[in-house]
Design an enzyme around this catalytic site. Structure first.
Site, PDB file in Angstrom:
ATOM      1  N   ASN A  13       0.723  -1.119  -0.330  1.00 26.17           N
ATOM      2  CA  ASN A  13      -0.244   0.067   0.146  1.00 26.17           C
ATOM      3  C   ASN A  13       0.629   1.181   0.343  1.00 26.17           C
ATOM      4  O   ASN A  13       1.588   1.622   1.139  1.00 26.17           O
ATOM      5  CB  ASN A  13      -0.763  -0.034   1.561  1.00 26.17           C
ATOM      6  N   TRP A  14       1.186   1.670  -1.085  1.00 29.08           N
ATOM      7  CA  TRP A  14       2.034   2.668  -1.112  1.00 29.08           C
ATOM      8  C   TRP A  14       1.071   3.940  -0.789  1.00 29.08           C
ATOM      9  O   TRP A  14       2.706   5.424  -0.380  1.00 29.08           O
ATOM     10  CB  TRP A  14       2.096   3.415  -2.623  1.00 29.08           C
ATOM     11  N   LYS A  15       0.131   4.473  -0.682  1.00 28.53           N
ATOM     12  CA  LYS A  15       0.015   5.622   0.311  1.00 28.53           C
ATOM     13  C   LYS A  15       0.191   6.687  -0.587  1.00 28.53           C
ATOM     14  O   LYS A  15       0.434   6.785  -1.504  1.00 28.53           O
ATOM     15  CB  LYS A  15       0.186   6.016   1.432  1.00 28.53           C
ATOM     16  N   HIS A  99      -9.530   1.650   4.381  1.00 25.85           N
ATOM     17  CA  HIS A  99      -8.379   1.735   4.787  1.00 25.85           C
ATOM     18  C   HIS A  99      -8.151   2.553   6.525  1.00 25.85           C
ATOM     19  O   HIS A  99      -9.213   3.497   6.167  1.00 25.85           O
ATOM     20  CB  HIS A  99      -6.712   2.348   4.257  1.00 25.85           C
ATOM     21  N   GLU A 101      -6.942   5.126   7.190  1.00 29.88           N
ATOM     22  CA  GLU A 101      -6.483   6.539   7.567  1.00 29.88           C
ATOM     23  C   GLU A 101      -7.367   6.828   6.620  1.00 29.88           C
ATOM     24  O   GLU A 101      -8.154   8.249   6.641  1.00 29.88           O
ATOM     25  CB  GLU A 101      -5.278   6.755   6.528  1.00 29.88           C
ATOM     26  N   GLU A 171      -5.794  -5.091  10.225  1.00 28.92           N
ATOM     27  CA  GLU A 171      -4.519  -3.601  10.548  1.00 28.92           C
ATOM     28  C   GLU A 171      -5.210  -3.150  11.710  1.00 28.92           C
ATOM     29  O   GLU A 171      -5.693  -1.960  12.020  1.00 28.92           O
ATOM     30  CB  GLU A 171      -4.276  -2.456   9.130  1.00 28.92           C
ATOM     31  N   GLY A 177       2.515   2.332  10.508  1.00 29.13           N
ATOM     32  CA  GLY A 177       3.489   3.624   9.990  1.00 29.13           C
ATOM     33  C   GLY A 177       3.915   4.002  11.761  1.00 29.13           C
ATOM     34  O   GLY A 177       3.959   4.666  12.281  1.00 29.13           O
ATOM     35  N   SER A 217       3.321  -2.411  10.361  1.00 30.15           N
ATOM     36  CA  SER A 217       4.676  -2.330  10.461  1.00 30.15           C
ATOM     37  C   SER A 217       5.354  -3.456  10.201  1.00 30.15           C
ATOM     38  O   SER A 217       5.943  -3.947  10.751  1.00 30.15           O
ATOM     39  CB  SER A 217       5.084  -1.624  12.084  1.00 30.15           C
ATOM     40  N   GLY A 239       5.287   1.565   4.216  1.00 29.79           N
ATOM     41  CA  GLY A 239       5.971   1.774   4.678  1.00 29.79           C
ATOM     42  C   GLY A 239       7.575   0.765   3.952  1.00 29.79           C
ATOM     43  O   GLY A 239       8.736   1.033   2.850  1.00 29.79           O
TER      44      GLY A 239
HETATM   45  P1  PGA Z   1       2.360   0.281   7.193  1.00 29.42           P
HETATM   46  O1  PGA Z   1       0.946   0.203   6.970  1.00 29.42           O
HETATM   47  O2  PGA Z   1       3.673  -0.774   6.884  1.00 29.42           O
HETATM   48  O3  PGA Z   1       3.418   1.501   7.266  1.00 29.42           O
HETATM   49  O4  PGA Z   1       2.195   0.533   9.263  1.00 29.42           O
HETATM   50  C1  PGA Z   1       0.196  -0.519   7.170  1.00 29.42           C
HETATM   51  C2  PGA Z   1      -0.681   0.288   6.376  1.00 29.42           C
HETATM   52  O5  PGA Z   1      -1.119   1.401   6.271  1.00 29.42           O
HETATM   53  O6  PGA Z   1      -1.360  -0.801   5.477  1.00 29.42           O
END
Ligand code: PGA
Length: 257
Positions: A13-15, A99, A101, A171, A177, A217, A239
């Site tokens: 997931n590049w965001k 997600h 976010e 998640e 993150g 993470s 990440g």
């Molecule tokens: P992260 O993000 O690996 O940077 O914690 C995971 C995600 O949001 O899918």
């Protein structure tokens, strides 16, 4: 049926990262590193602006491309939004939905996640639906209640045949993150709970076929232990998906896992 018969899926997931040249460079590097991987489905979920570049860069390879969200209406006056049909027409295969976010910063609710999931399925996309508890919800001891509620609402009205096209990503919001990974046992506990919840709603046979990922993470160092767990069928990686070598290590861990 058990883990060995489910599809392991490692999705990046590049965001909101990578310009088109950067996206191309990352995928060019990655495709060489993972060319011989056969037992793990590899997905890169990229910003809308990178989709065309990503599809071209991965054509004919074992890397599938996904988007990071889609709107629930087919078309219309929704300035700035992208429909599921628009993604499907491009050749996009997966889409991340719900997600944390999106839920946190863009006011998405289980109701809109449910509508988006239905829209994505109707367009022929494979939704990766994210669920997870906040830290204070875990501390209050209501993780299972929160997860059960999300599963029931996010998949409301979705038939078993369509559920089978979905991936679920567990998640925990406190692990995203933050560098704070859930322990492998915590991940297993909730992924198993998700499967038990699906079994109640759809029957054990259907629940056993669903790929349930862990995300939060996950990295090159901890992936092997996480994916070795019975109910953890892969990962949704933020990440660490931005570095080809780290992402490859995670994919290889899932191959064994
Ligand atoms: P992260 O993000 O690996 O940077 O914690 C995971 C995600 O949001 O899918």
């Amino acid at each position: 049926m058990n883990k060995a018969t489910r599809k392991a899926i490692i999705a990046g997931n590049w965001k909101m990262n990578k310009t088109r040249p950067e996206a191309k460079a990352l995928l060019e590097e990655l495709k060489g590193m993972v060319a011989d991987i056969k037992t793990v489905e590899i997905v890169a979920c990229v910003p809308f602006t990178n989709l065309e570049t990503a599809l071209a860069a991965t054509e004919g390879t074992n890397i599938k491309i996904g988007a990071e969200n889609c709107h629930f209406e087919k078309s219309g006056a929704f300035t700035g939004e992208i429909s599921a049909d628009m993604l499907a027409e491009m050749g996009v295969e997966y889409v991340v939905l719900g997600h944390s976010e999106r839920r946190q910063y863009f006011a998405e609710t289980d109701e809109t996640v449910n509508k988006r999931t239905k829209a994505a399925l109707a367009a022929g996309l494979k939704p990766i639906v994210c669920v997870g508890e906040l830290l204070w919800e875990r501390e209050c001891g209501i993780t299972e209640e929160v997860i059960a509620r999300q599963i029931k609402l996010d998949f409301f009205g979705i038939e078993a045949a369509d559920l089978k096209k979905c991936v679920i990503a567990y998640e925990p919001v406190w692990a995203i993150g933050t560098g704070k990974t859930a322990t492998a046992d915590q991940a297993e506990e909730v992924c198993a709970f998700i499967r038990a919840t699906l079994a109640k709603l759809y029957g054990a046979d259907v629940a056993e076929t669903i790929t349930i990922q862990y995300g939060g993470s996950m990295n090159a160092a901890n992936a092997a232990e996480l994916v070795s767990k019975t109910n953890v069928d892969g990962g949704l990686i933020g990440g660490a998906s931005l570095k080809a070598a780290d992402f490859t290590t995670i994919i290889k861990a899932a191959e064994v896992g």
